[in-house]
Enzyme design. Structure first.
Site, mmCIF file in Angstrom:
data_model
loop_
_atom_site.group_PDB
_atom_site.id
_atom_site.type_symbol
_atom_site.label_atom_id
_atom_site.label_comp_id
_atom_site.label_asym_id
_atom_site.label_seq_id
_atom_site.Cartn_x
_atom_site.Cartn_y
_atom_site.Cartn_z
ATOM 1 N N LYS A 156 0.850 -1.202 0.000
ATOM 2 C CA LYS A 156 0.000 0.000 0.000
ATOM 3 C C LYS A 156 0.878 1.241 0.000
ATOM 4 C CE LYS A 156 -3.277 2.627 2.883
ATOM 5 N NZ LYS A 156 -4.214 2.620 4.037
ATOM 6 N N ASP B 21 -2.737 10.276 3.407
ATOM 7 C CA ASP B 21 -4.138 9.871 3.568
ATOM 8 C C ASP B 21 -4.891 10.895 4.406
ATOM 9 O OD1 ASP B 21 -6.549 8.575 3.765
ATOM 10 O OD2 ASP B 21 -5.824 6.950 5.062
ATOM 11 N N LYS C 260 -10.431 12.858 7.685
ATOM 12 C CA LYS C 260 -9.961 12.454 9.021
ATOM 13 C C LYS C 260 -9.986 13.663 9.954
ATOM 14 C CE LYS C 260 -6.714 8.769 7.741
ATOM 15 N NZ LYS C 260 -7.407 7.693 8.463
ATOM 16 N N ASP D 252 1.508 6.424 5.343
ATOM 17 C CA ASP D 252 0.545 5.457 4.799
ATOM 18 C C ASP D 252 1.060 4.779 3.516
ATOM 19 O OD1 ASP D 252 -1.851 4.218 5.410
ATOM 20 O OD2 ASP D 252 -3.074 5.615 4.251
ATOM 21 N N ASP E 248 -12.322 7.040 3.347
ATOM 22 C CA ASP E 248 -11.116 6.815 4.158
ATOM 23 C C ASP E 248 -10.703 5.339 4.149
ATOM 24 O OD1 ASP E 248 -8.996 7.493 5.760
ATOM 25 O OD2 ASP E 248 -10.175 7.701 7.602
ATOM 26 N N GLU F 165 -9.518 3.658 1.808
ATOM 27 C CA GLU F 165 -8.957 3.740 0.456
ATOM 28 C C GLU F 165 -7.874 2.697 0.206
ATOM 29 O OE1 GLU F 165 -7.786 5.374 2.941
ATOM 30 O OE2 GLU F 165 -5.650 5.001 2.662
ATOM 31 N N ARG G 102 -7.620 -0.475 0.877
ATOM 32 C CA ARG G 102 -8.116 -1.744 0.313
ATOM 33 C C ARG G 102 -8.467 -1.601 -1.164
ATOM 34 N NH1 ARG G 102 -12.708 -2.103 4.786
ATOM 35 N NH2 ARG G 102 -11.013 -1.095 5.904
HETATM 36 N N1 BES Z 1 -4.407 4.591 6.688
HETATM 37 C C1 BES Z 1 -5.552 4.300 7.472
HETATM 38 C C2 BES Z 1 -5.267 3.313 8.606
HETATM 39 C C3 BES Z 1 -4.336 3.816 9.664
HETATM 40 C C4 BES Z 1 -4.830 4.470 10.768
HETATM 41 C C5 BES Z 1 -2.982 3.573 9.581
HETATM 42 C C6 BES Z 1 -3.976 4.921 11.756
HETATM 43 C C7 BES Z 1 -2.120 4.018 10.574
HETATM 44 C C8 BES Z 1 -2.606 4.685 11.645
HETATM 45 C C9 BES Z 1 -6.649 3.703 6.591
HETATM 46 O O1 BES Z 1 -6.683 4.166 5.293
HETATM 47 C C10 BES Z 1 -7.968 4.051 7.200
HETATM 48 O O2 BES Z 1 -8.257 5.231 7.266
HETATM 49 N N2 BES Z 1 -8.735 3.048 7.618
HETATM 50 C C11 BES Z 1 -10.008 3.275 8.197
HETATM 51 C C12 BES Z 1 -10.967 2.254 7.644
HETATM 52 C C13 BES Z 1 -12.396 2.478 8.030
HETATM 53 C C14 BES Z 1 -12.925 3.768 7.434
HETATM 54 C C15 BES Z 1 -13.229 1.310 7.556
HETATM 55 C C16 BES Z 1 -9.869 3.124 9.703
HETATM 56 O O3 BES Z 1 -9.100 2.288 10.162
HETATM 57 O O4 BES Z 1 -10.504 3.905 10.426
HETATM 58 ZN ZN ZN Z 2 -4.873 4.790 4.517
HETATM 59 MN MN MN Z 3 -7.764 5.985 5.089
#
Ligand code: BES
Ligand code: ZN
Ligand code: MN
Length: 503
Positions: free
Chosen positions: A265, A270, A277, A288, A347, A349, A351
């Site tokens: 990834k 992000d 966020k 990220d 968010d 993204e 996946r």
């Molecule tokens: N990049 C984030 C995950 C992340 C969060 C990595 C904190 C490192 C530290 C990812 O893209 C994300 O935002 N995931 C969301 C998914 C949700 C919206 C289903 C999450 O984990 O809140």
């Molecule tokens: Zn992310």
């Molecule tokens: Mn995200």
């Protein structure tokens, strides 16, 4: 740009009293009877006197305790350093204790150049652990400073070891140096400001860092991605003024058994997109892209070590921004390969870009696909900051866990509960990009699984590693782990590739 210099690793036999260096580091263990000096090169009487004064010097032997003392005439080096190694069974610590004590000392001795590490290392394995610790601990990131910092990392680590004459030691030291270089390059990419590191600059950096290696790099630009139907990568990238990229790196050794595909990834920043966020700590989201940096580091290390494993790395690079052309919740993307995904949360993204990467990787019918990503906040809820989660086919998952154990990385196997799949059902498309938040790390893995291809009607063996917490250290440094980018995951992937090579 200010760059830290290369690190040189050498080995000598345990009697280091006449070795010219600035400091000699020895280990102190914790025990129920108090701190214990472990096999130092000091003359017997001096070692006994030092052992006597450890408590009054306030030394406990706890991990990350690094204390400098003036050396006596018995050492050519001017400084004796005591590095805490924690609790140890018997007289020989395990490799990870040594790796951490060496790494912590190397990290805290920044500003010195040549240092001897005189830890009890009767075997090549233990000597290699010390060398790795030094290579991982000697790191700094001065690139964005206007002036050179006062202290640079060590430039030479001398490993004192009882295995100094062993014929496999040079290869082990070389491997430690390769690991150190690869991990430092991952950290550098993670730490680089996101205005400097974006999909296009990441792709050209890939060409630069692989130039001297037997690797073929192909960069798919936005025109090619659009034309070929990479709807996940394009859909995530379209909110940014800086277009996405897919980078394919191929290592094709003459003698190769298995074909390993690695997918990373690479969200260079992000913001969350339209599902923005919250502002607190959003700057950490420059990390990220750690998964993509890790697969780049891994394939570089595999090539440098000449492992007989055909390897293909896929770097899925995009910037997730809320621009005027950004994806909306409710949009439906057609992913590479044709599956459709309803966007419920922009968010989620990672996946989406990974799905395209998994389909592309699968098309080549590799023997194994492993993907690595800072995919979910839920990873940290489940396993904390330091332990990565691994999910997928049980065989590959367990092989990765055991590869990790041997390297000292903390990786924990998690299930893929079947009931999570229906939480990803969409009312309009094949699949939604967000589902059950309970077990959210596993929900994301269940989503990715949908995009792993088949060969002759059988799913390609696959596993997914979530490094959301371990990739970035936003608290204090510890052991060989600095603040910010860590390089977590590389050692596990490399050890797994070595296992494949041995099969
Ligand atoms: N990049 C984030 C995950 C992340 C969060 C990595 C904190 C490192 C530290 C990812 O893209 C994300 O935002 N995931 C969301 C998914 C949700 C919206 C289903 C999450 O984990 O809140
Ligand atoms: Zn992310
Ligand atoms: Mn995200």
């Amino acid at each position: 740009m200010i760059n830290a210099s290369e690190l040189k690793l050498t080995a000598v036999s345990p009697d280091v009293r006449r070795v010219a260096a600035q400091a000699v580091v020895v280990a102190v263990a914790q025990s129920t009877d108090g701190p214990r000096l472990l096999g130092s090169p000091l003359p017997k009487a001096e070692a006994a006197a030092l052992q006597e004064s450890l408590v009054s010097l306030g030394i406990s032997g706890a991990p990350d305790e690094v204390v400098r003392l003036p050396a006596t005439d018995s050492l050519k080096a001017g400084v004796l350093v005591l590095s805490g190694i924690g609790r140890v069974e018997g007289d020989t610590p395990d490799p990870e204790c040594l790796r951490r004590a060496a790494g912590s000392a190397a990290r805290q001795l920044a500003g010195l150049s040549k240092v001897v590490f005189a830890f009890p290392t009767p075997t090549v394995e233990l000597a290699a652990a010390v060398a790795e610790g030094v290579a991982l601990g000697a790191y700094s990131f001065p690139n964005h400073r206007s002036k050179a910092p006062e202290k640079f990392p060590l430039t030479e680590g001398v490993i004192a070891t009882g295995a100094s004459a062993h014929k496999s030691l040079p290869a082990a030291l070389r491997r430690a140096a390769v690991i150190g270089r690869a991990v430092r390059s991952i950290r550098d990419l993670v730490n680089t400001a996101p205005n400097d590191l974006y999909p296009e600059s990441f792709a050209s950096e890939t060409r630069t860092v692989t130039k001297s290696l037997p690797l073929k790099v192909t960069v798919f630009d936005e025109k090619r991605l659009e034309k070929d139907g990479y709807g996940g990568i394009m859909g995530v990238g379209k909110g940014s003024a800086r277009p996405p990229r897919l980078v394919k790196i191929e290592y094709t050794p003459a003698k190769a058994g298995k074909h390993l595909a690695l997918v990373g990834k690479g969200i260079t920043f992000d913001t969350g997109g339209i599902s923005l966020k919250p502002p607190a700590n959003m700057h950490h989201m420059k990390s990220d892209m750690a998964g993509a940096a890790t697969v780049l580091g891994t394939i570089s290390a595999i090539a440098e070590l000449g492992l007989p494993v055909r390897t293909t790395a896929w770097l899925c690079l995009a910037e997730n921004m809320p621009g005027g052309n950004a994806a909306r919740p409710g949009d439906v993307f057609t992913m590479f390969g044709g599956k459709t995904v309803e966007i419920l949360n922009t968010d989620a993204e990672g996946r989406l870009v990974m799905a395209d990467g998994l389909v592309a990787a699968s098309a080549e019918k590799p023997d194994v696909v492993i993907d690595i990503a800072t995919l979910t906040g839920a990873q940290m809820v489940a396993l904390g900051r330091r332990t990565s989660g691994v999910m997928g086919d049980n065989g590959i998952r367990d092989a990765l866990v055991s590869a990790a154990e041997a390297t000292g990385e903390s990786v924990w196997g998690m299930p893929l509960p079947e009931e999570l799949r229906s939480s990803l059902d969409s009312t309009v498309a094949d699949l939604a990009n967000a589902g059950d938040r309970n077990g959210g790390m596993m929900t994301a893995a269940v989503f990715l699984e949908e995009f792993v291809g088949e060969v002759d009607g059988k799913k390609i063996p696959w596993a997914h590693i979530d490094i959301a917490g371990p990739a970035f250290n936003d608290v204090a440094p510890y052991g060989y782990v600095p603040k910010n980018g860590t390089g977590a995951g590389l050692r596990t992937l490399l050890a797994y590739a070595e296992q494949l090579a041995a099969q």
